[in-house]
Design a protein around this motif. Structure first.
Motif, mmCIF file in Angstrom:
data_model
loop_
_atom_site.group_PDB
_atom_site.id
_atom_site.type_symbol
_atom_site.label_atom_id
_atom_site.label_comp_id
_atom_site.label_asym_id
_atom_site.label_seq_id
_atom_site.Cartn_x
_atom_site.Cartn_y
_atom_site.Cartn_z
ATOM 1 N N ARG A 1 0.810 -1.433 -0.004
ATOM 2 C CA ARG A 1 0.050 -0.052 0.017
ATOM 3 C C ARG A 1 0.807 1.328 0.107
ATOM 4 O O ARG A 1 0.335 2.339 -0.349
ATOM 5 N N LEU B 1 -4.461 -3.650 -6.070
ATOM 6 C CA LEU B 1 -4.724 -2.645 -6.986
ATOM 7 C C LEU B 1 -5.971 -1.977 -6.290
ATOM 8 O O LEU B 1 -6.034 -0.685 -6.351
ATOM 9 N N TRP B 2 -7.048 -2.615 -5.641
ATOM 10 C CA TRP B 2 -7.966 -1.749 -5.009
ATOM 11 C C TRP B 2 -7.455 -1.072 -3.980
ATOM 12 O O TRP B 2 -8.032 -0.143 -3.739
ATOM 13 N N LEU C 1 -4.525 0.347 -3.387
ATOM 14 C CA LEU C 1 -3.888 1.410 -3.939
ATOM 15 C C LEU C 1 -4.997 2.605 -4.157
ATOM 16 O O LEU C 1 -4.702 3.509 -4.392
ATOM 17 N N ASP C 2 -5.912 2.070 -4.818
ATOM 18 C CA ASP C 2 -7.077 3.105 -5.276
ATOM 19 C C ASP C 2 -7.964 3.669 -3.974
ATOM 20 O O ASP C 2 -8.744 4.526 -4.511
ATOM 21 N N HIS C 3 -7.732 2.929 -2.844
ATOM 22 C CA HIS C 3 -8.656 3.226 -1.768
ATOM 23 C C HIS C 3 -7.675 3.402 -0.653
ATOM 24 O O HIS C 3 -7.840 2.454 0.530
ATOM 25 N N ARG D 1 1.890 -0.775 -10.404
ATOM 26 C CA ARG D 1 0.449 -1.021 -10.999
ATOM 27 C C ARG D 1 0.680 -1.938 -12.192
ATOM 28 O O ARG D 1 -0.224 -2.769 -12.357
#
Length: 225
Positions: free
Chosen positions: A160, A190-191, A193-195, A168
């Motif tokens: 993270r 990936l989720w 990193l996006d959250h 990515r």
């Protein structure tokens, strides 16, 4: 006696060598170093009195010296990792567990050390040299591909903190759209990193692929606002 980092732990490069003969030789050396460390500890405990007594103080100093030649006992990072000479050896200990887990387990298993070292790296990742960051990315990818090991959630927590654009891309390559474990783990990271607002990752999240969600406020908690 050479007490520099390389003098004390340079030989640990053999633990992650491709040649199994070199790895066995390094493991035997570690076994000897640990025997010397524990012998020094027994001598310390055999002498009663306060630790600041001259005799016990000398025995304590000898024990700490022997400890500094062991793995992972000799690590003990205290200064900022980005500028610390300890960093290559710290990463090497983690690399050993990732690449040769059976040998690591048989020779120098320490789940607490693994968790603590990864916590240090996670906290200071942004300030690490680029080469160290890339090496850690390679290790994260290897962890994604393997079966779950104790404290692997600490690797997910480290992921993270990764700020390299190519990370990515590596995750996207692993996600082939199937339900294979590496693909699901790549999607999971990936989720994450996006959250960045998602709660602290727990073992159950990484082990079972459960996405961490913010806690819902109870009626009592809402009424207190």
């Amino acid at each position: 006696m050479d007490t520099t980092w390389e003098g004390r732990l340079g030989w640990t490069a053999g633990l992650v060598a491709d040649d199994p003969v070199v790895r066995v030789r390094a493991q035997r050396r570690l076994t000897v170093m640990r025997r010397l460390m524990y012998a020094a500890l027994r001598r310390l405990y055999a002498v009663p009195g306060r630790l600041d007594d001259p005799e016990r103080a000398g025995l304590l100093a000898h024990y700490r010296l022997r400890q500094s030649f062991c793995f992972p006992e000799g690590l003990g990072p205290k200064e900022p990792l980005g500028t610390s000479a300890c960093l290559p050896y710290l990463i090497r200990y983690l690399e050993w567990e990732v690449r040769y887990p059976d040998e690591w387990y048989a020779t120098a298993k320490d789940w607490t050390a693994k968790e603590v070292l990864l916590r240090h790296l996670t906290r200071e990742f942004a300030d690490l040299p680029v080469a160290a960051k890339r090496r850690l990315v390679e290790l994260v990818v290897l962890v994604i591909r393997r079966e779950y090991h104790v404290e692997d959630v600490s690797w997910a927590r480290l992921a993270r903190a990764v700020d390299l654009p190519e990370f990515r891309g590596r995750l996207a390559e692993l996600d082939d759209g199937t339900n294979a474990v590496p693909a699901k783990r790549a999607r999971f990271l990936l989720w994450l990193l996006d959250h960045p607002e998602a709660p602290q990752l727990q073992r159950i999240h990484w082990h079972y692929g459960r996405y961490p969600q913010p806690r819902r406020r109870t009626g009592r908690q809402r009424s207190r606002r």
